[in-house]
Design a protein around this motif. Structure first.
Motif, PDB file in Angstrom:
ATOM      1  N   SER A   4       0.810  -1.217   0.000  1.00 22.11           N
ATOM      2  CA  SER A   4       0.000   0.000   0.000  1.00 22.11           C
ATOM      3  C   SER A   4       0.842   1.265   0.000  1.00 22.11           C
ATOM      4  N   SER A   5       2.078   1.199   0.538  1.00 22.95           N
ATOM      5  CA  SER A   5       2.912   2.390   0.625  1.00 22.95           C
ATOM      6  C   SER A   5       3.650   2.685  -0.683  1.00 22.95           C
ATOM      7  N   VAL A   6       3.521   1.815  -1.652  1.00 19.98           N
ATOM      8  CA  VAL A   6       4.203   1.980  -2.928  1.00 19.98           C
ATOM      9  C   VAL A   6       3.206   2.475  -3.965  1.00 19.98           C
ATOM     10  N   PHE A   7       3.608   3.466  -4.760  1.00 24.53           N
ATOM     11  CA  PHE A   7       2.734   4.029  -5.784  1.00 24.53           C
ATOM     12  C   PHE A   7       2.408   2.960  -6.821  1.00 24.53           C
ATOM     13  N   GLN A   8       1.120   2.781  -7.087  1.00 25.24           N
ATOM     14  CA  GLN A   8       0.669   1.756  -8.025  1.00 25.24           C
ATOM     15  C   GLN A   8       0.494   2.356  -9.428  1.00 25.24           C
ATOM     16  N   ARG A   9       1.221   1.828 -10.367  1.00 28.30           N
ATOM     17  CA  ARG A   9       1.140   2.338 -11.736  1.00 28.30           C
ATOM     18  C   ARG A   9      -0.090   1.784 -12.455  1.00 28.30           C
ATOM     19  N   HIS A  10      -0.633   2.604 -13.348  1.00 28.94           N
ATOM     20  CA  HIS A  10      -1.738   2.172 -14.189  1.00 28.94           C
ATOM     21  C   HIS A  10      -1.230   1.983 -15.614  1.00 28.94           C
ATOM     22  N   ILE A  11      -2.095   1.543 -16.488  1.00 33.06           N
ATOM     23  CA  ILE A  11      -1.762   1.427 -17.904  1.00 33.06           C
ATOM     24  C   ILE A  11      -2.304   2.658 -18.618  1.00 33.06           C
ATOM     25  N   VAL A 185       1.472 -11.096  -9.774  1.00 29.27           N
ATOM     26  CA  VAL A 185       2.801 -10.647  -9.368  1.00 29.27           C
ATOM     27  C   VAL A 185       2.854  -9.122  -9.447  1.00 29.27           C
ATOM     28  N   THR A 186       3.860  -8.560  -8.807  1.00 25.21           N
ATOM     29  CA  THR A 186       4.157  -7.135  -8.970  1.00 25.21           C
ATOM     30  C   THR A 186       5.608  -6.995  -9.414  1.00 25.21           C
ATOM     31  N   GLN A 187       5.848  -5.971 -10.211  1.00 22.55           N
ATOM     32  CA  GLN A 187       7.211  -5.625 -10.625  1.00 22.55           C
ATOM     33  C   GLN A 187       7.488  -4.213 -10.126  1.00 22.55           C
ATOM     34  N   ASP A 188       8.541  -4.093  -9.334  1.00 23.49           N
ATOM     35  CA  ASP A 188       8.890  -2.798  -8.764  1.00 23.49           C
ATOM     36  C   ASP A 188       9.760  -1.997  -9.729  1.00 23.49           C
ATOM     37  N   SER A 203      -3.162 -13.749 -21.954  1.00 26.26           N
ATOM     38  CA  SER A 203      -3.847 -12.511 -21.609  1.00 26.26           C
ATOM     39  C   SER A 203      -3.824 -12.319 -20.108  1.00 26.26           C
ATOM     40  N   GLY A 204      -4.086 -11.078 -19.689  1.00 24.54           N
ATOM     41  CA  GLY A 204      -4.088 -10.779 -18.271  1.00 24.54           C
ATOM     42  C   GLY A 204      -4.703  -9.422 -17.999  1.00 24.54           C
ATOM     43  N   VAL A 205      -4.629  -9.041 -16.743  1.00 23.55           N
ATOM     44  CA  VAL A 205      -5.141  -7.754 -16.280  1.00 23.55           C
ATOM     45  C   VAL A 205      -3.968  -7.006 -15.668  1.00 23.55           C
ATOM     46  N   PHE A 206      -3.803  -5.729 -16.053  1.00 20.55           N
ATOM     47  CA  PHE A 206      -2.570  -5.015 -15.756  1.00 20.55           C
ATOM     48  C   PHE A 206      -2.822  -3.687 -15.047  1.00 20.55           C
ATOM     49  N   GLY A 207      -2.042  -3.439 -13.992  1.00 22.30           N
ATOM     50  CA  GLY A 207      -2.004  -2.143 -13.342  1.00 22.30           C
ATOM     51  C   GLY A 207      -3.185  -1.844 -12.448  1.00 22.30           C
ATOM     52  N   SER A 208      -3.093  -0.692 -11.790  1.00 19.73           N
ATOM     53  CA  SER A 208      -4.161  -0.274 -10.877  1.00 19.73           C
ATOM     54  C   SER A 208      -5.455   0.001 -11.627  1.00 19.73           C
ATOM     55  N   SER A 209      -5.348   0.227 -12.932  1.00 18.27           N
ATOM     56  CA  SER A 209      -6.524   0.460 -13.764  1.00 18.27           C
ATOM     57  C   SER A 209      -7.224  -0.837 -14.164  1.00 18.27           C
ATOM     58  N   LYS A 210      -6.608  -1.998 -13.797  1.00 25.36           N
ATOM     59  CA  LYS A 210      -7.177  -3.323 -14.138  1.00 25.36           C
ATOM     60  C   LYS A 210      -7.459  -3.426 -15.640  1.00 25.36           C
ATOM     61  N   ILE A 232       4.022  -2.192 -10.668  1.00 25.61           N
ATOM     62  CA  ILE A 232       2.912  -2.526 -11.548  1.00 25.61           C
ATOM     63  C   ILE A 232       2.453  -3.931 -11.182  1.00 25.61           C
ATOM     64  N   GLU A 233       1.131  -4.096 -11.025  1.00 24.28           N
ATOM     65  CA  GLU A 233       0.572  -5.393 -10.654  1.00 24.28           C
ATOM     66  C   GLU A 233      -0.019  -6.071 -11.885  1.00 24.28           C
ATOM     67  N   ILE A 234       0.238  -7.374 -12.010  1.00 24.49           N
ATOM     68  CA  ILE A 234      -0.244  -8.145 -13.155  1.00 24.49           C
ATOM     69  C   ILE A 234      -0.916  -9.418 -12.672  1.00 24.49           C
ATOM     70  N   THR A 235      -2.087  -9.723 -13.220  1.00 23.72           N
ATOM     71  CA  THR A 235      -2.783 -10.982 -12.950  1.00 23.72           C
ATOM     72  C   THR A 235      -3.016 -11.696 -14.267  1.00 23.72           C
ATOM     73  N   ALA A 236      -2.628 -12.971 -14.335  1.00 21.72           N
ATOM     74  CA  ALA A 236      -2.804 -13.758 -15.557  1.00 21.72           C
ATOM     75  C   ALA A 236      -4.211 -14.331 -15.617  1.00 21.72           C
TER      76      ALA A 236
END
Length: 284
Positions: A4-11, A185-188, A203-210, A232-236
């Motif tokens: 939560s303390s890390v800025f979450q990137r969107h696409i 996963v997340t990539q810092d 395919s997957g869902v990417f970033g805080s914007s899902k 950046i957070e990624i879900t497969a």
């Protein structure tokens, strides 16, 4: 997991990459388009290529680095420094620093159709004429980070605690991720880095914007905040394979002509003059 303390990137953007026929033995399409210097910084262009032997001939480069990722097939590399750059197979990368100047060629092995991504990375003014360097990064030798249902191979930079030993003139992170359906996963990344993702499979869902995206699409990461950590957070959604590239912008003028990328028109003229007069490689 997301912190939560890390800025979450969107696409910020999703774009489909389309390959067009260049010749009977070569099709290609831009992942990053040439000329968008500020947007792409520190990157210049990326091409996706499917090609057979003879598609390219020996050619020069100066003022940049090329990063070649082999998706499928095998590529034999020739260069003017070593005379034999070796063979790259599926999943391998060559990181070539052209610097002051090289003559090189990349050709698929006889009878093979190679499928590759080639990225051009800008060099800052004080490194444009650096000594040429080749780093052949074999997939099997790269450090990996393993999460539940996911493997992240670190070709350059780092992925959380896993750090690559690849040498960079400017800081660049390059990772390949292979994920099972449902894994996350997340990539810092440092907040100042500019970057993008290209999906090789699935395919997957990417970033805080899902943001949903699939094979053959590239995505620009939304900007981070200078001086702050980001991720950046990624879900497969199905078996997913992608590559992520991000780096510190150079923020310098770009003048490009053919295989040369410098800061001024005068430097481009000098590069072509060196090539004509046979002094191009003497700067190395």
């Amino acid at each position: 997991m997301k912190t939560s303390s890390v800025f979450q990137r969107h696409i910020a953007e999703v774009r489909r990459v389309k390959l067009d026929t260049v010749s009977p033995i070569h099709s290609a399409g831009p992942v990053l388009e040439m000329g968008k210097w500020e947007k792409n910084d520190p990157f210049l262009i990326m091409m996706e290529d499917k090609f057979r032997r003879g598609a390219f001939d020996v050619h020069p480069h100066r003022g940049l680095e090329t990063v070649t990722f082999v998706i499928d097939g095998s590529i034999e590399h020739y260069d003017s420094q070593s005379g034999d750059g070796g063979v790259l197979g599926p999943g391998d990368v060559q990181w070539m620093t052209a610097g002051s100047g090289v003559m090189h060629n990349e050709q698929p092995s006889e009878g093979v159709t190679a499928h590759s991504l080639q990225l051009w990375v800008n060099l800052p003014r004080d490194q444009k004429m650096s000594a040429p360097r080749y780093q052949n990064l074999k997939s099997a030798d790269m450090p990996v980070r393993e999460e539940h249902g996911a493997l992240i191979r670190v070709f350059s930079g780092s992925s959380h605690e896993v750090v690559s030993q690849t040498l960079n003139h400017i800081p660049v992170t390059m990772v390949e991720a292979i994920m099972e359906p449902g894994s996350t996963v997340t990539q810092d990344l440092p907040g100042s880095y500019n970057g993008f993702i290209y999906i090789i499979q699935g395919s997957g869902v990417f970033g805080s914007s899902k943001t949903p995206a699939h094979q053959g699409q590239m995505m620009w990461l939304g900007r981070g905040r200078d001086g702050e950590a980001s991720e950046i957070e990624i879900t497969a959604e199905e078996p997913l394979r992608f590559v992520l590239y991000a780096g510190e912008p150079v923020r310098e003028p770009v003048v490009a002509h053919g295989p040369f990328v410098m800061n001024t028109e005068t430097e481009i003229v000098e590069a072509f003059r060196d090539l004509r007069q046979g002094t191009f490689l003497k700067h190395s």
